[in-house]
Design a protein around this motif. Structure first.
Motif, PDB file in Angstrom:
ATOM      1  N   ALA A 102       0.911  -1.221   0.064  1.00 20.17           N
ATOM      2  CA  ALA A 102       0.053   0.027   0.066  1.00 20.17           C
ATOM      3  C   ALA A 102       0.912   1.168  -0.056  1.00 20.17           C
ATOM      4  O   ALA A 102       0.373   2.415  -0.358  1.00 20.17           O
ATOM      5  N   PHE A 103       2.081   1.206   0.380  1.00 16.94           N
ATOM      6  CA  PHE A 103       2.768   2.411   0.631  1.00 16.94           C
ATOM      7  C   PHE A 103       4.428   2.231   0.122  1.00 16.94           C
ATOM      8  O   PHE A 103       4.933   3.361   0.185  1.00 16.94           O
ATOM      9  N   GLY A 104       4.549   1.223  -0.563  1.00 17.59           N
ATOM     10  CA  GLY A 104       5.578   1.172  -1.375  1.00 17.59           C
ATOM     11  C   GLY A 104       6.977   1.154  -0.761  1.00 17.59           C
ATOM     12  O   GLY A 104       8.023   1.391  -1.034  1.00 17.59           O
ATOM     13  N   ARG A 105       6.830   0.816   0.510  1.00 11.12           N
ATOM     14  CA  ARG A 105       8.193   0.750   1.526  1.00 11.12           C
ATOM     15  C   ARG A 105       8.826  -0.434   1.100  1.00 11.12           C
ATOM     16  O   ARG A 105       8.400  -1.573   1.038  1.00 11.12           O
ATOM     17  N   ARG A 106      10.254  -0.381   1.337  1.00 12.60           N
ATOM     18  CA  ARG A 106      10.850  -1.732   1.149  1.00 12.60           C
ATOM     19  C   ARG A 106      10.594  -2.388   2.458  1.00 12.60           C
ATOM     20  O   ARG A 106      10.911  -2.045   3.584  1.00 12.60           O
ATOM     21  N   ALA A 107      10.142  -3.609   2.403  1.00 10.74           N
ATOM     22  CA  ALA A 107       9.742  -4.600   3.599  1.00 10.74           C
ATOM     23  C   ALA A 107      10.071  -6.168   3.036  1.00 10.74           C
ATOM     24  O   ALA A 107       9.635  -6.264   1.939  1.00 10.74           O
ATOM     25  N   VAL A 108      10.320  -6.908   3.854  1.00 13.65           N
ATOM     26  CA  VAL A 108      10.629  -8.341   3.725  1.00 13.65           C
ATOM     27  C   VAL A 108       9.337  -9.119   3.940  1.00 13.65           C
ATOM     28  O   VAL A 108       8.836  -9.178   5.295  1.00 13.65           O
TER      29      VAL A 108
END
Ligand code: SF4
Length: 358
Positions: free
Chosen positions: A139-145
């Motif tokens: 939803a927010f385009g954050r880098r997350a694994v």
């Protein structure tokens, strides 16, 4: 011993994103791949909570019903608990529905805005590590694994990680981290999910069609199905229980289960307290001419339940305790959890309600 192999290619993400651009599944909570439009965080969050432990096909109708009844997080937050629990019935793992409501209400108190970072999302009640990572990325385009069961399988194969699950999850997560890109993190997460669901399937993975085949260590070993390695499962213990179908004037007596505990807050048939005791020795809620309708089996995460169902019709009055008479011709609207749907079907199929014999 734990072994893992580096993929040959230095950038599996590029190959995967190219494949995703051409093959992304069209799903009602998604934005098309590669677009600047971000999907609605409420829809992403709702879909991710629903998708835990079940499939896209099973979730589809539930997602449609929820978003029609409650199109925003504020609308969901304002819903009555029993309406949400009833709408959730059949998806299982009912603690998730209670967590869903707690989270929606916390977001509503923030003006209906979800936090836009993984750490911020983690602070919401009932929102776990996986969901926080998925919502932050998608939803927010954050880098997350983002590692769900599909991603776990793909990564275990890609790197041929042979540490058995569940202990091997740390190695799988580290390997997933190593290939997660800084940009298009949401598309990458969804691409991994799609690859796991459609190509790198549990049985008979379609390696010939896979964009990561060149990179895949398990494929090089000709042993894709051997990964992920799983520790042998302990047999689930079996509990015994009894449920009671009490009928009067074309209606059945339903109770609301305690908010805390198994199937908490759901409408149900009265039972003998199997969720606490589980030896089948509990008492019926009233003296009656009980007839045995049969037994249903149901699997929970940590045990299986053999539930004997007894039925009786009473001419007048109410059983002890709090409950409601629910018309039989509207039973489908009661939102019974699957266990009690099975019990109701058994009674109705066997005609053992006793209503005609009293
Ligand atoms: S090559 Fe086969 S085993 Fe490897 S990631 Fe692709 S589908 Fe899975």
């Amino acid at each position: 011993m734990t072994a893992s192999h580096d993929p040959i290619c230095t950038d599996p993400a590029t190959a995967l994103l190219g494949w995703y651009d051409r093959n992304a599944r069209v799903l009602p909570w998604r934005a098309p791949p590669g677009t600047a439009t971000r999907p609605d965080p409420y829809r992403v969050w709702l879909s991710e909570v629903m998708l835990q432990q079940t499939t896209v096909a099973a979730v589809g109708p539930y997602f449609a019903r929820f978003t029609q009844a409650w199109p925003t997080v504020a609308a969901l937050a304002a819903a009555a608990d029993e309406d949400v629990m009833a709408a959730w019935a059949g998806l299982g793992y009912y603690a998730r529905a209670r967590n869903l409501l707690a989270c929606a209400r916390a977001v509503a108190q923030r003006g209906g805005q979800f936090p836009d970072s993984e750490a911020g999302l983690r602070e919401l009640p009932g929102l776990g590590a996986y969901t926080a990572a998925a919502v932050a990325a998608i939803a927010f385009g954050r880098r997350a694994v983002v590692v769900d069961a599909n991603v776990e399988r793909v990564v275990a194969r890609l790197f041929a990680i042979d540490a058995p699950l569940p202990g091997g999850r740390a190695a799988i997560r580290a390997a997933a981290d190593s290939i997660t890109p800084e940009v298009r993190a949401g598309d990458f997460a969804q691409a991994m999910m799609d690859l796991g669901a459609t190509i790198c399937t549990t049985r008979k993975p379609r390696c010939l069609l896979c964009p990561l085949a060149q990179d895949c260590a398990a494929q090089r070993l000709a042993a894709a199905e051997a990964f992920p390695v799983k520790a042998p499962k302990a047999a689930r213990p079996e509990r015994q229980g009894r449920a009671f179908w009490i009928e009067r004037d074309g209606a059945v007596w339903l109770v609301k289960r305690a908010d805390k505990g198994m199937l908490g807050g759901m409408r149900a048939l009265p039972d003998d307290g199997w969720s606490a005791r589980g030896d089948g020795s509990g008492q019926a809620p009233l003296e009656a001419d009980w007839r045995a309708a049969g037994q249903v089996a149901h699997g929970f995460t940590h045990f299986t339940l053999a539930l004997s169902v007894a039925a009786s019709a009473i001419p007048a009055g109410n059983p002890p305790g709090i409950g409601e008479w629910w018309p039989l011709d509207r039973l489908a609207e009661a939102g019974l959890p699957t266990l009690f749907v099975k019990a109701a079907r058994l009674v109705l199929a066997t005609g053992e309600s006793g209503e005609n014999d009293s």
